[in-house]
Design a protein around this motif. Sequence first.
Motif, PDB file in Angstrom:
ATOM      1  N   ALA A   9      32.960  41.039  45.819  1.00 12.25           N
ATOM      2  CA  ALA A   9      33.694  41.233  44.567  1.00 12.25           C
ATOM      3  C   ALA A   9      32.994  40.418  43.496  1.00 12.25           C
ATOM      4  CB  ALA A   9      35.142  40.799  44.715  1.00 12.25           C
ATOM      5  N   GLY A  10      32.962  40.960  42.283  1.00 12.33           N
ATOM      6  CA  GLY A  10      32.358  40.249  41.162  1.00 12.33           C
ATOM      7  C   GLY A  10      30.924  40.659  40.916  1.00 12.33           C
ATOM      8  N   ASP A  16      30.963  35.025  35.188  1.00  5.79           N
ATOM      9  CA  ASP A  16      31.576  35.717  36.326  1.00  5.79           C
ATOM     10  C   ASP A  16      31.165  34.998  37.603  1.00  5.79           C
ATOM     11  OD1 ASP A  16      33.043  37.565  37.775  1.00  5.79           O
ATOM     12  OD2 ASP A  16      31.851  39.301  37.198  1.00  5.79           O
ATOM     13  N   GLN A  18      30.215  36.064  41.860  1.00  2.00           N
ATOM     14  CA  GLN A  18      30.102  37.072  42.905  1.00  2.00           C
ATOM     15  C   GLN A  18      30.487  36.405  44.220  1.00  2.00           C
ATOM     16  OE1 GLN A  18      26.287  38.795  44.484  1.00  2.00           O
ATOM     17  NE2 GLN A  18      27.128  40.620  43.472  1.00  2.00           N
ATOM     18  N   ARG A  78      38.698  37.338  41.804  1.00  2.00           N
ATOM     19  CA  ARG A  78      37.570  37.859  42.586  1.00  2.00           C
ATOM     20  C   ARG A  78      37.759  37.562  44.070  1.00  2.00           C
ATOM     21  NH1 ARG A  78      35.607  41.550  39.200  1.00  2.00           N
ATOM     22  NH2 ARG A  78      34.352  40.694  37.510  1.00  2.00           N
TER      23      ARG A  78
END
Length: 100
Positions: A9-10, A16, A18, A78
Amino acid sequence: MKLIKPAIAGTLESSDIQITIAPNPGQGIQIELESVVKAQFGDAILDTIHQVLQQMDVTEADVRLVDKGALDCVIRARMQCAICRSAQQPYNWAWEDNTP
């Protein structure tokens, strides 16, 4: 919650994170953190990850985080998404404890 398959996710975009999560049977929780703000916020990021794992009752997972300066709310979202994808289950709003 039992993880079934690896999931991501991400993104690797600025601001952001990941998150890659995979089942880790019999090995408990293992977390690898790579972050542009690790020196300042590494402990806080790891605390957030542990909170989400506990909230969603995940006890065996291999987690890899690549953080690009994500806010706490982004990290939490996330992580929840990655867990649900890995467990192949929809998000359960009962997991929310309504605390900031």
